[in-house]
Write a protein that holds these residues in place. Structure first.
Motif, PDB file in Angstrom:
ATOM      1  N   ARG A 257      53.485 -11.281   4.946  1.00 39.25           N
ATOM      2  CA  ARG A 257      53.017 -12.651   4.730  1.00 39.25           C
ATOM      3  C   ARG A 257      52.489 -12.810   3.310  1.00 39.25           C
ATOM      4  O   ARG A 257      51.776 -11.962   2.794  1.00 39.25           O
ATOM      5  CB  ARG A 257      51.912 -13.003   5.718  1.00 39.25           C
ATOM      6  CG  ARG A 257      52.366 -13.091   7.183  1.00 39.25           C
ATOM      7  CD  ARG A 257      53.192 -14.347   7.403  1.00 39.25           C
ATOM      8  NE  ARG A 257      53.582 -14.521   8.790  1.00 39.25           N
ATOM      9  CZ  ARG A 257      52.972 -15.340   9.636  1.00 39.25           C
ATOM     10  NH1 ARG A 257      51.929 -16.035   9.228  1.00 39.25           N
ATOM     11  NH2 ARG A 257      53.397 -15.460  10.869  1.00 39.25           N
TER      12      ARG A 257
ATOM     13  N   SER B 190      50.749 -15.907   0.613  1.00 34.81           N
ATOM     14  CA  SER B 190      50.182 -17.255   0.544  1.00 34.81           C
ATOM     15  C   SER B 190      49.558 -17.491  -0.817  1.00 34.81           C
ATOM     16  O   SER B 190      48.874 -16.621  -1.364  1.00 34.81           O
ATOM     17  CB  SER B 190      49.113 -17.441   1.638  1.00 34.81           C
ATOM     18  OG  SER B 190      48.521 -18.716   1.541  1.00 34.81           O
TER      19      SER B 190
ATOM     20  N   TYR C 282      46.557 -16.813   9.122  1.00 35.74           N
ATOM     21  CA  TYR C 282      47.938 -16.894   8.642  1.00 35.74           C
ATOM     22  C   TYR C 282      48.439 -15.536   8.167  1.00 35.74           C
ATOM     23  O   TYR C 282      49.581 -15.140   8.458  1.00 35.74           O
ATOM     24  CB  TYR C 282      48.042 -17.908   7.504  1.00 35.74           C
ATOM     25  CG  TYR C 282      49.404 -17.953   6.864  1.00 35.74           C
ATOM     26  CD1 TYR C 282      50.452 -18.632   7.471  1.00 35.74           C
ATOM     27  CD2 TYR C 282      49.649 -17.300   5.657  1.00 35.74           C
ATOM     28  CE1 TYR C 282      51.713 -18.656   6.899  1.00 35.74           C
ATOM     29  CE2 TYR C 282      50.907 -17.321   5.076  1.00 35.74           C
ATOM     30  CZ  TYR C 282      51.936 -18.001   5.699  1.00 35.74           C
ATOM     31  OH  TYR C 282      53.189 -18.005   5.131  1.00 35.74           O
TER      32      TYR C 282
ATOM     33  N   ASN D 141      42.903 -22.399   2.159  1.00 37.41           N
ATOM     34  CA  ASN D 141      43.339 -22.233   0.762  1.00 37.41           C
ATOM     35  C   ASN D 141      42.264 -21.672  -0.166  1.00 37.41           C
ATOM     36  O   ASN D 141      42.324 -21.906  -1.370  1.00 37.41           O
ATOM     37  CB  ASN D 141      43.820 -23.577   0.208  1.00 37.41           C
ATOM     38  CG  ASN D 141      44.981 -24.150   0.985  1.00 37.41           C
ATOM     39  OD1 ASN D 141      45.963 -23.453   1.228  1.00 37.41           O
ATOM     40  ND2 ASN D 141      44.869 -25.396   1.407  1.00 37.41           N
TER      41      ASN D 141
END
Length: 415
Positions: free
Chosen positions: A109, A111, A157, A203
């Protein structure tokens, strides 16, 4: 007991006889229409006030009231500016920070994230992030150990937990014999925070200021100083005075510049919703017109007899305005009570409905806030109640005027 004639007759007409049951039904629908409109208007505005207050609290709990930085976007000696601000009026606290965009990789993953370098012992002076920690604490960020604190949605996430290793990829590059490669550093997850706003929980990540300086190659410099003020609503005025005091050596901005459009949009939406819902109240209020017109038609004989007894046209108008005012007062009172009760209990009612029907009205990954807040502002209640009553009075003018024009001779000719 003293009862003015027009009030007595007007109140008497509110009680239905057997032959006027239909008129009474129309009157009841007018009352309920006004009540529902007022209830909806108070409840919706309270929810919007709650959203605005909650968003402001959460945003300013993570960001700062004001920010000071150097001419070129960084401060080379933030301690000097801190000393200047320490004794400045309205400044309650300062904290240095380093901001930068990075990529975070965990297993498969990846991000993009805003990475913020902080000093744990300073951060509580300007933000509430220490109170938002779900796991770990800010003091777990130790310089040189490369610990990182993630937002709960970002951690979910990436699929990482406390103690897991992740890779932070900086936009800075390294030149090696193998070519140019991005700067990468392994970090250990030492904390997870939950603000309740998806934007921050998904975020945002935090590391120690010293580790951020090494990662972004800033040496002893920082991005700026975050400033907490004693009056956040007076931030623009305070920051202007602060800028003048610091001359042109630093750039100072406040939270209203960063989030101005956002809160302006909320205010605009609130005004539009007020107008739309007020139209519902207006429709219900002007339903009084049809009610009073039918009452006037039904009471033409009574009006004619009263006029022959010496009642003036102005008094006849007063009778039907009293009747309309009673409908308006009752509807407004019921709606105000219902709206206040709904606004005060919406945070309990909505979760109960969600649980009963197994639905979620506000998904956390879609909306800023996943819970429905409410803040009752009594000024709004007074304005709404006053507008509803005023519209009810305006709706009585035409039927009352028609009643005043009744000619006794024409009505009683065939009686």
């Amino acid at each position: 007991m003293f009862k003015p004639l027009i009030f007595y007759i007007g109140l008497r007409y509110t009680r239905a006889k057997r032959r006027t049951q239909f008129i009474s039904f129309i009157t009841l629908t007018s009352v309920l229409g006004i009540a529902l409109g007022v209830t909806a208007l108070i409840a919706v505005l309270s929810v919007m006030n709650g959203f605005e207050a909650e968003l402001r609290e959460r945003i300013l709990g993570m960001t700062s009231h004001a920010t000071a930085t150097g001419k070129y976007g960084q401060l080379d000696n933030w301690q000097d500016l801190e000393r200047k601000l320490k004794n400045y009026p309205h400044v309650e606290g300062t904290a240095p920070f380093i901001n930068g965009q990075v990529m975070i990789n965990a297993d498969r993953r990846v991000s993009g994230t805003m990475l913020t370098g902080i000093l744990p012992e300073y951060e509580s002076r300007v933000s509430e992030v220490a109170d938002k920690m779900k796991e770990g604490k800010l003091s777990d960020l130790v310089p040189g150990e490369y610990g990182i604190i993630l937002g709960v949605e970002l951690a979910n996430y990436l699929g990482v937990f406390m103690g897991d290793k992740i890779t932070v990829i900086s936009p800075q590059i390294n030149s090696t014999p193998a070519g140019i490669v991005p700067r990468m550093r392994r970090f250990t997850v030492v904390g997870i925070f939950k603000v309740g706003m998806y934007e921050y929980d998904r975020n945002m990540a935090m590391i120690h200021l010293d580790d951020a300086a090494k990662l972004f190659r800033l040496d002893d410099a920082v991005s700026g100083l975050r400033i907490k003020l004693d009056d956040l609503f007076n931030a623009p005025k305070i920051t202007r005075a602060l800028s003048n005091a610091l001359y042109d050596d630093y750039q100072v901005s406040d939270w209203t510049l960063a989030h101005n459009n956002f809160f302006r949009a909320i205010q605009t939406e609130k005004r539009v919703m007020f107008i739309i819902l007020l139209l519902i109240v207006a429709v219900a209020a002007f339903n009084i017109v049809s009610t009073l017109v039918m009452v006037v038609t039904d009471k033409r004989g009574d009006i004619a007899i009263l006029k022959t007894q010496g009642l003036t046209s102005r008094s006849v108008m007063g009778i039907f305005m009293v009747l309309g005012a009673v409908i308006g007062v009752v509807g407004t009172a019921l709606g105000t009570v219902g709206g206040v009760l709904l606004a005060l209990n919406v945070e309990t009612i909505v979760p109960a409905i969600e649980k009963l029907f197994h639905v979620q009205f506000m998904a956390a990954d879609v909306y800023y806030i996943s819970e429905l807040p409410s803040k009752l502002v009594w000024t709004d209640v007074y304005v709404i109640a006053g507008m509803a009553f005023l519209l009810s009075l305006l709706a009585t003018i035409y039927p009352a005027w028609q009643a005043a024009k009744v000619n006794p001779a024409e009505v009683l000719r065939y009686e």
